[in-house]
Each structure stands twice: as structure tokens, then as C-alpha cells.
Design an enzyme around this catalytic site. Structure first.
Site, PDB file in Angstrom:
ATOM      1  N   LYS A  66       0.806  -1.240   0.000  1.00 46.30           N
ATOM      2  CA  LYS A  66       0.000   0.000   0.000  1.00 46.30           C
ATOM      3  C   LYS A  66       0.828   1.274   0.000  1.00 46.30           C
ATOM      4  CE  LYS A  66      -4.154  -1.984   1.990  1.00 46.30           C
ATOM      5  NZ  LYS A  66      -5.015  -2.181   3.161  1.00 46.30           N
ATOM      6  N   ASP A 102      -9.635   2.541   2.767  1.00 45.40           N
ATOM      7  CA  ASP A 102      -9.531   2.036   4.149  1.00 45.40           C
ATOM      8  C   ASP A 102      -9.970   3.123   5.132  1.00 45.40           C
ATOM      9  OD1 ASP A 102      -8.572  -0.479   3.485  1.00 45.40           O
ATOM     10  OD2 ASP A 102      -6.461   0.075   3.722  1.00 45.40           O
TER      11      ASP A 102
HETATM   12  P1  NDP Z   1       1.709  -4.173   5.885  1.00 46.74           P
HETATM   13  O1  NDP Z   1       2.436  -5.292   5.253  1.00 46.74           O
HETATM   14  O2  NDP Z   1       1.810  -2.811   5.302  1.00 46.74           O
HETATM   15  O3  NDP Z   1       2.135  -4.059   7.443  1.00 46.74           O
HETATM   16  C1  NDP Z   1       2.141  -5.187   8.250  1.00 46.74           C
HETATM   17  C2  NDP Z   1       2.217  -4.768   9.704  1.00 46.74           C
HETATM   18  O4  NDP Z   1       2.159  -5.941  10.514  1.00 46.74           O
HETATM   19  C3  NDP Z   1       3.483  -4.047  10.085  1.00 46.74           C
HETATM   20  O5  NDP Z   1       3.204  -3.154  11.128  1.00 46.74           O
HETATM   21  C4  NDP Z   1       4.367  -5.202  10.574  1.00 46.74           C
HETATM   22  O6  NDP Z   1       5.395  -4.811  11.448  1.00 46.74           O
HETATM   23  C5  NDP Z   1       3.333  -6.024  11.315  1.00 46.74           C
HETATM   24  N1  NDP Z   1       3.729  -7.426  11.472  1.00 46.74           N
HETATM   25  C6  NDP Z   1       3.770  -8.375  10.504  1.00 46.74           C
HETATM   26  N2  NDP Z   1       4.185  -9.550  11.033  1.00 46.74           N
HETATM   27  C7  NDP Z   1       4.385  -9.335  12.359  1.00 46.74           C
HETATM   28  C8  NDP Z   1       4.810 -10.138  13.439  1.00 46.74           C
HETATM   29  N3  NDP Z   1       5.115 -11.421  13.244  1.00 46.74           N
HETATM   30  N4  NDP Z   1       4.886  -9.586  14.668  1.00 46.74           N
HETATM   31  C9  NDP Z   1       4.576  -8.281  14.862  1.00 46.74           C
HETATM   32  N5  NDP Z   1       4.179  -7.459  13.875  1.00 46.74           N
HETATM   33  C10 NDP Z   1       4.086  -7.972  12.640  1.00 46.74           C
HETATM   34  O7  NDP Z   1       0.191  -4.651   5.965  1.00 46.74           O
HETATM   35  P2  NDP Z   1      -1.152  -3.778   6.116  1.00 46.74           P
HETATM   36  O8  NDP Z   1      -0.931  -2.714   7.146  1.00 46.74           O
HETATM   37  O9  NDP Z   1      -1.641  -3.381   4.787  1.00 46.74           O
HETATM   38  O10 NDP Z   1      -2.146  -4.875   6.728  1.00 46.74           O
HETATM   39  C11 NDP Z   1      -1.985  -5.339   8.051  1.00 46.74           C
HETATM   40  C12 NDP Z   1      -3.184  -6.222   8.430  1.00 46.74           C
HETATM   41  O11 NDP Z   1      -4.380  -5.449   8.459  1.00 46.74           O
HETATM   42  C13 NDP Z   1      -3.440  -7.369   7.449  1.00 46.74           C
HETATM   43  O12 NDP Z   1      -3.851  -8.476   8.222  1.00 46.74           O
HETATM   44  C14 NDP Z   1      -4.565  -6.854   6.601  1.00 46.74           C
HETATM   45  O13 NDP Z   1      -5.326  -7.875   6.033  1.00 46.74           O
HETATM   46  C15 NDP Z   1      -5.364  -6.061   7.633  1.00 46.74           C
HETATM   47  N6  NDP Z   1      -6.171  -5.016   7.000  1.00 46.74           N
HETATM   48  C16 NDP Z   1      -7.536  -5.181   7.013  1.00 46.74           C
HETATM   49  C17 NDP Z   1      -8.368  -4.253   6.454  1.00 46.74           C
HETATM   50  C18 NDP Z   1      -9.844  -4.459   6.490  1.00 46.74           C
HETATM   51  O14 NDP Z   1     -10.537  -3.875   5.641  1.00 46.74           O
HETATM   52  N7  NDP Z   1     -10.365  -5.198   7.439  1.00 46.74           N
HETATM   53  C19 NDP Z   1      -7.831  -3.047   5.773  1.00 46.74           C
HETATM   54  C20 NDP Z   1      -6.375  -2.937   5.854  1.00 46.74           C
HETATM   55  C21 NDP Z   1      -5.600  -3.907   6.432  1.00 46.74           C
HETATM   56  P3  NDP Z   1       6.892  -4.476  10.875  1.00 46.74           P
HETATM   57  O15 NDP Z   1       6.784  -3.124  10.229  1.00 46.74           O
HETATM   58  O16 NDP Z   1       7.724  -4.456  12.104  1.00 46.74           O
HETATM   59  O17 NDP Z   1       7.246  -5.552   9.902  1.00 46.74           O
END
Ligand code: NDP
Length: 289
Positions: A66, A102
Site C-alpha cells: 500500500k 480504508d
Molecule cells: P503491511 O504489510 O503494510 O504491514 C504489516 C504490519 O504488521 C506491520 O506493522 C508489521 O510490522 C506487522 N507485522 C507483521 N508480522 C508481524 C509479526 N510477526 N509480529 C509483529 N508485527 C508484525 O500490511 P497492512 O498494514 O496493509 O495490513 C496489516 C493487516 O491489516 C493485514 O492483516 C490486513 O489484512 C489487515 N487489513 C484489514 C483491512 C480491512 O478492511 N479489514 C484493511 C487494511 C488492512 P513491521 O513493520 O515491524 O514488519
């Protein structure tokens, strides 16, 4: 000619968006097919360039792209610019316009969770990815006074706070290192959580009944189950998913989204084993302990 709409993410195999959007196209007789494109970061620019051809009506963009997609489009809406994240792309001829649906999706979910209570003023956000950007932007706009962002990699949380420094100048927005004791201390102050990370980021014991817990993942995650056990009001990512999808549908087609059909398709897809709000690999609900 059947128009193509694609979800670009990595991974995307478990996504519920396909079922939801295709049901909406079919219900309103829009001649369009929704496809899932699994593209790693190295192939993203090529995938975005392909959208410029006539066959495409637009796209959704999901984890982890994104933020990365922002410089690849020609124009950004105010919300996409303000968040620094794009989840929906529309076309103006060969030009690509980046939107962030979003933001309105989260707003519907937040309002529903808060219900008739007074809108809280303090929030803890767990995660700092593309989804979290829509959450933080909405919380600023909603008049929250203190928002603390915890992220596994602190520098990403700090970069997000820096991005919002101007719009959050009047309030306390900061990134803090992910330490259980610091999160616990902040939660004692918080009345709402926007969660964008994975299954069980914090231990259930640090949750108290006055906290509202909103998990962006569309599943009854361990966090939500523990929050319910602690007496918190909770909400999963379903309302946000439906409403960001409805806003995207309207942008592509110019028609009001058939919310009931989209909701029914989401439920059917979920009953069929799909569990992901967007791209995350199957946030399956484990058996109750
Ligand atoms: P991104 O890939 O941009 O970010 C992922 C985030 O999750 C980062 O903050 C990352 O931390 C963290 N993360 C991933 N793995 C771990 C872990 N093992 N432990 C701790 N933190 C972790 O993804 P998005 O922000 O786009 O999406 C995140 C979630 O939100 C997804 O599950 C997505 O499906 C959901 N979502 C749902 C929506 C809805 O409409 N319901 C809309 C938007 C998102 P780090 O930076 O440290 O890697």
C-alpha cells in the site's frame, strides 16, 4: 469486453475481496472479473504499469504494497496523499489515480464499535503498515488527543509518526518500542485500539474492560477472544473490509455498492474456509482453549 479488476498483494490467495467484489459485479450486471494477482515487491511496478492498458477498470492494493505503490500512480486523492497509502486504483484514460478507501471503511468500523458512548480520545495502535496509516489518519481527524503507535520495527512506527507530524501537530502522536510493560502502561490510558498486526500481539492479562478493541483482521483472532474474556467491547475487520470494498466498487463503477450481496458473499466465502481480511495467509481461528 469483460473489464478486469485485480487485487495486487503478496500473498493474496486467501483474500475475501474476490468473492465480495465479484458478487457485487454480478448482482448489478457489471461486465467485470475480479482477479487475484500475487506479486512480490520486485514485480509491483510491472503489475501497476499493466493496469494502464484498456482491459483494466482498476485495482485494489493490499499487503505489503500500500505504501510502495504511492509513487507509481499519476495522481493521489486527498486521503491517499494524507495517509501515504493506496488501497484502490481507478483510471482516467491511461492515467492511474490512487485512493484510500480504508479510511472511510475504518471510520464506519470505529463508529460502530464506539456506539452511543462518547468518542474516546486516547488510542494505542499496534502496527505501522499501510492499514495502520488509514487508522492513524482517521484517529487524528476524529479528534483523538493521544495516539501511541507500537510496531515490531520501531523505525517504521517513527517514519509513520513523522509522516503525520503536520496534521498531528496539535496532539500527542508518538511511536514507542514494542515492550510489553510500555504497552501495558499505555493501555491503562487508552480507550481504543486499532490493531493491524498478527494474531496475538499482546497478552490478554493486560486488557481491562474499559478498552475497546478493534482488530483489522477478519477473524475471531486470539486477541479478540482474550479481549472478550476480559470484558472489552470488540470488533473484527469485517465492517472495515465491507465498507472499504463498497467504496472501491463505487469508484470503479459509479454505482452504489450492493452491501447486502457483498456481505452475504463475504460470509459464504468465510464459511468456505477463506479467513483473510485482505492478503494475510489464513488467520484461521484456532480451537478455544
Ligand atoms: P503491511 O504489510 O503494510 O504491514 C504489516 C504490519 O504488521 C506491520 O506493522 C508489521 O510490522 C506487522 N507485522 C507483521 N508480522 C508481524 C509479526 N510477526 N509480529 C509483529 N508485527 C508484525 O500490511 P497492512 O498494514 O496493509 O495490513 C496489516 C493487516 O491489516 C493485514 O492483516 C490486513 O489484512 C489487515 N487489513 C484489514 C483491512 C480491512 O478492511 N479489514 C484493511 C487494511 C488492512 P513491521 O513493520 O515491524 O514488519
Amino acid at each position: 469486453m469483460t473489464k478486469r479488476v485485480v487485487l495486487i498483494g503478496h500473498p493474496v490467495a486467501h483474500s475475501l475481496s474476490g468473492a465480495m467484489q465479484q458478487a457485487a459485479f454480478d448482482h448489478l450486471g457489471v461486465d467485470a472479473a475480479y482477479e487475484l494477482w500475487d506479486r512480490p515487491p520486485a514485480s509491483l511496478a510491472e503489475a501497476i504499469a499493466e493496469l494502464r492498458t484498456e482491459a483494466f477498470l482498476g485495482a485494489n492494493v493490499t499487503i505489503p504494497h500500500k505504501e510502495r505503490v504511492v509513487p507509481m500512480v499519476d495522481k493521489l486523492t486527498e486521503e491517499a496523499h494524507a495517509t501515504g497509502a493506496v488501497n484502490t486504483i481507478t483510471k482516467e484514460g491511461r492515467k492511474l489515480v490512487g485512493h484510500n478507501t480504508d479510511v472511510p471503511g475504518f471510520k464506519v468500523a470505529l463508529d460502530k464499535l464506539v456506539g452511543r458512548q462518547k468518542m474516546p480520545r486516547h488510542a494505542v495502535v499496534l502496527g505501522a503498515g499501510g492499514g495502520a496509516r488509514a487508522v492513524v489518519h482517521s484517529l487524528i481527524r476524529e479528534g483523538f488527543q493521544r495516539v501511541i503507535v507500537f510496531n515490531r520495527h520501531l523505525h517504521r512506527g517513527e517514519a509513520m509518526v513523522k509522516h503525520f507530524s503536520r496534521s498531528a501537530a496539535h496532539m500527542d502522536l508518538r511511536a514507542m518500542p514494542w515492550h510489553e510493560s510500555i504497552i501495558e502502561a499505555e493501555l491503562s490510558n487508552a480507550t481504543s485500539i486499532g490493531l493491524t498486526a498478527d494474531e496475538s500481539p499482546i497478552p490478554g492479562e493486560i486488557l481491562t474492560p474499559d478498552i475497546l478493541v478493534l482488530d483489522l483482521i477478519y477473524a475471531r483472532t486470539r486477541l479478540l477472544r482474550e479481549a472478550e474474556k476480559a470484558g472489552c467491547a470488540t470488533s473484527d475487520g469485517g465492517i472495515m473490509l465491507l465498507n472499504q470494498g463498497a467504496a472501491a466498487f463505487t469508484l470503479w463503477t459509479g454505482q452504489p455498492a450492493p452491501l447486502d450481496e457483498m456481505q452475504a458473499a463475504l460470509e459464504a466465502a468465510r464459511a468456505g474456509g477463506l479467513t483473510s481480511a485482505e492478503g494475510e495467509p489464513g488467520a484461521a481461528e484456532p480451537a478455544e482453549a
